[in-house]
Design an enzyme around this catalytic site. Structure first.
Site, PDB file in Angstrom:
ATOM      1  N   SER A  92       0.827  -1.208   0.000  1.00 55.87           N
ATOM      2  CA  SER A  92       0.000   0.000   0.000  1.00 55.87           C
ATOM      3  C   SER A  92       0.861   1.257   0.000  1.00 55.87           C
ATOM      4  O   SER A  92       1.903   1.317   0.626  1.00 55.87           O
ATOM      5  CB  SER A  92      -0.899   0.029   1.244  1.00 55.87           C
ATOM      6  OG  SER A  92      -1.667   1.220   1.241  1.00 55.87           O
ATOM      7  N   LYS A 124      -4.783  -6.518   3.566  1.00 56.61           N
ATOM      8  CA  LYS A 124      -4.687  -5.428   2.578  1.00 56.61           C
ATOM      9  C   LYS A 124      -6.079  -5.078   2.072  1.00 56.61           C
ATOM     10  O   LYS A 124      -6.406  -3.904   1.876  1.00 56.61           O
ATOM     11  CB  LYS A 124      -3.790  -5.839   1.397  1.00 56.61           C
ATOM     12  CG  LYS A 124      -3.778  -4.836   0.222  1.00 56.61           C
ATOM     13  CD  LYS A 124      -3.330  -3.422   0.633  1.00 56.61           C
ATOM     14  CE  LYS A 124      -2.999  -2.528  -0.522  1.00 56.61           C
ATOM     15  NZ  LYS A 124      -4.135  -2.014  -1.334  1.00 56.61           N
ATOM     16  N   HIS A 176      -7.682  -3.130   4.712  1.00 55.07           N
ATOM     17  CA  HIS A 176      -7.049  -1.796   4.656  1.00 55.07           C
ATOM     18  C   HIS A 176      -7.781  -0.941   3.622  1.00 55.07           C
ATOM     19  O   HIS A 176      -8.159   0.210   3.876  1.00 55.07           O
ATOM     20  CB  HIS A 176      -5.568  -1.922   4.289  1.00 55.07           C
ATOM     21  CG  HIS A 176      -4.960  -0.639   3.789  1.00 55.07           C
ATOM     22  ND1 HIS A 176      -5.114  -0.204   2.480  1.00 55.07           N
ATOM     23  CD2 HIS A 176      -4.231   0.313   4.410  1.00 55.07           C
ATOM     24  CE1 HIS A 176      -4.501   0.965   2.332  1.00 55.07           C
ATOM     25  NE2 HIS A 176      -3.961   1.294   3.479  1.00 55.07           N
ATOM     26  N   ASN A 177      -8.012  -1.514   2.447  1.00 52.32           N
ATOM     27  CA  ASN A 177      -8.692  -0.753   1.391  1.00 52.32           C
ATOM     28  C   ASN A 177     -10.135  -0.447   1.748  1.00 52.32           C
ATOM     29  O   ASN A 177     -10.654   0.621   1.427  1.00 52.32           O
ATOM     30  CB  ASN A 177      -8.615  -1.522   0.070  1.00 52.32           C
ATOM     31  CG  ASN A 177      -7.282  -1.322  -0.614  1.00 52.32           C
ATOM     32  OD1 ASN A 177      -6.245  -1.193   0.049  1.00 52.32           O
ATOM     33  ND2 ASN A 177      -7.281  -1.286  -1.931  1.00 52.32           N
ATOM     34  N   GLU A 183     -10.006   2.386   3.951  1.00 53.95           N
ATOM     35  CA  GLU A 183      -9.672   3.530   3.083  1.00 53.95           C
ATOM     36  C   GLU A 183     -10.929   4.097   2.436  1.00 53.95           C
ATOM     37  O   GLU A 183     -11.143   5.311   2.395  1.00 53.95           O
ATOM     38  CB  GLU A 183      -8.688   3.046   2.020  1.00 53.95           C
ATOM     39  CG  GLU A 183      -8.292   4.004   0.932  1.00 53.95           C
ATOM     40  CD  GLU A 183      -7.496   3.269  -0.150  1.00 53.95           C
ATOM     41  OE1 GLU A 183      -6.489   2.631   0.192  1.00 53.95           O
ATOM     42  OE2 GLU A 183      -7.886   3.337  -1.330  1.00 53.95           O
TER      43      GLU A 183
END
Ligand code: 6PG
Length: 482
Positions: free
Chosen positions: A133, A187, A190-191, A194
């Protein structure tokens, strides 16, 4: 004496911007890097532009690429997720030998990574799904890296990845996350976080623009100020940059000439789908994904914009702008906290489901730098999990619990203000309802259980005794134990 052939510590397959930049990053850290791209002209172009930056070994075939790697060979794939990644994995697997390591650095779906890791393990190869990232800038100057895969492969791979990752207080923003799909799973979440982070920033902007009547430059200044406090983060920082950008062609604020239809490559959707399967209410992330979908429903919006009754709306601007701005800041902070709490709940559930043993402290630590959601308050999340790794919700951590005491009244005021002005705040509002649901002594779910038992005899539990019960709704309405 024959000269020892120079070998590379790591190789990168795929020299689009992300692949090129991370290859350059490895070289800048003193590693010899093999580079390969299916279309060789891209490799030649890479060497023309960057050969002077370090020690590269260009390859014109997968075989020569693999043969230029020291053992255990480490090949990092930086190509489009899905089919293209599968194709490169197959080519590498055919050329590599047991003990070698294939790393997928793309945004692959974690279930694909679980499958691939099992397949490669059958062939004696180590397969690592690594979330990377930070975008193009991060790949070049220091991303946050979330590698999964076998623990033993991290022994030889970890130091390489940590050397090129971002550093915060000297700590690399990279650590072994857990086996097989763990890296790509975190991940993905995480997105998802986000998406929620970007949506609540958008809702804050929308309120300052259309309730407080501020212009983009003024709002940019507000975000700059917020970035010096609890909301200090990459996304708040770049928001100020986007809002202060003037469109050269029209002289208007750039924001006003950008079509208000958000794209999405899919990682946010995946996060919500996984949360639904895991039974984790990631409401903030879900509303953020749906908000992007709604923004893109242009034909429907064209039909509805002027044709849905708005009701009685408050039209005049806010009376006390400074107080309103502070309320918006607090609502943004509270909604952001909920999004992170929900994201970490999903990671905990995914880790339990797959037996990954992911440590939330690791994530909060490596997300402090390099990644898109990097933010000062991640230090607080590290502390929260250090205090109690099993805390039922981040919102119960004493620090965040205390923070919420100072945010909740503003949050409620802002939800009311936005609603009476007809301004959409899907994540602000849903996150407040999520919060109030967690607070509620009783939820309407009791009625749902009664309804389900009425039409489907699905039974219900009682508050005053153990067991499952069914009422004979179509009979004498006595209750029987199921
Ligand atoms: C990152 C980003 C990146 C993301 C793109 C596009 O962590 O560097 O999250 O991985 O894929 O920014 O994402 P969307 O198109 O889904 O917004």
């Amino acid at each position: 004496m024959t000269e020892q052939k120079k070998l590379a510590q790591i190789g990168v397959v795929g020299l689009a911007v992300m692949g090129s930049n991370i290859a350059r990053n490895f070289a800048r850290h003193g590693h010899t890097v093999a580079v390969y791209n299916r279309s060789h002209d891209k490799t030649e172009h890479f060497m023309e532009n960057f050969a002077s930056e370090g020690d590269f070994i260009p390859a014109d075939s997968i075989e020569s690429f693999v043969n230029s790697l020291e053992r255990p060979r480490r090949a990092l794939i930086m190509v489009k997720a899905g089919g293209p990644t599968d194709a490169v994995i197959e080519q590498l697997a055919d050329a590599m030998e047991p003990g070698d390591i294939i790393i997928d650095g793309g945004n692959s779906l974690y279930t694909d990574t679980i499958r691939r890791e099992a397949e490669m393990s059958e062939r004696g190869l180590n397969f690592v799904g690594a979330g990377i990232s930070g975008g193009e800038e991060g790949a070049l100057n220091g991303p946050s890296i979330m590698p999964g895969g076998p623990e033993e492969s991290y022994e030889s791979l970890g130091p390489l990845l940590e050397s090129v990752s971002a550093k915060v207080d000297g700590t690399p923003c990279c650590t072994h996350i857990g086996p097989n799909g763990a890296g790509h799973f975190v991940k993905m979440v995480h997105n998802g976080i986000e998406y929620a982070d970007m949506q609540v920033i958008g809702e804050a902007y929308h309120l300052l623009r259309y309730a407080a009547g501020m212009d983009p430059q003024e709002i940019a200044e507000v975000f700059r100020e917020w970035n010096s406090g609890d909301l200090d983060s990459y996304l708040v920082e770049i928001t100020a940059e986007v809002l202060s950008q003037v469109d050269a062609e029209t002289g208007k604020p750039l924001i006003d000439v950008i079509v208000d239809s958000a794209g999405q490559k899919g990682t946010g959707r995946w996060t919500v789908k996984a949360a639904l399967d895991l039974g984790i209410p990631t409401t903030g992330i879900g509303e953020a994904v749906f908000a992007r979908a709604l923004s893109g429903a242009r034909a429907q919006r064209a039909a509805t914009i002027a044709n849905l009754p708005a009701g009685q709306l408050v039209a005049e601007g806010v009376k006390d702008r400074a107080a309103f701005i502070e309320d918006v800041r607090r609502a943004l902070y509270a909604s952001k906290l909920v999004a992170y709490a929900q994201g970490f709940d999903e990671i905990k559930a995914g880790s339990q489901e797959h037996g990954w043993n992911v440590d939330p402290r690791d994530l909060a630590t490596i997300w402090r730098g390099g990644c898109i959601i990097r933010a000062k308050f991640l230090n607080r999340i590290v502390e929260a999990y250090n205090n109690n790794p099993e805390v039922e919700s981040l919102l119960l951590d004493p620090y965040f619990n205390n923070e919420m005491s100072g945010l909740i009244d503003s949050w409620r005021r802002i939800v009311v203000e936005a609603t009476t002005r007809g301004l959409p705040i899907p994540v602000f509002a849903s996150s407040l309802s999520y919060y109030d649901s967690l607070r509620a002594e009783r939820l309407p779910a009791a009625l749902i259980q009664g309804q389900r038992d009425f039409f489907g005899a699905h039974t219900y539990e009682r508050t005053d005794k153990d067991g499952h019960f069914h009422t004979l709704w179509s009979g004498d309405r006595t209750e029987v134990e199921a």
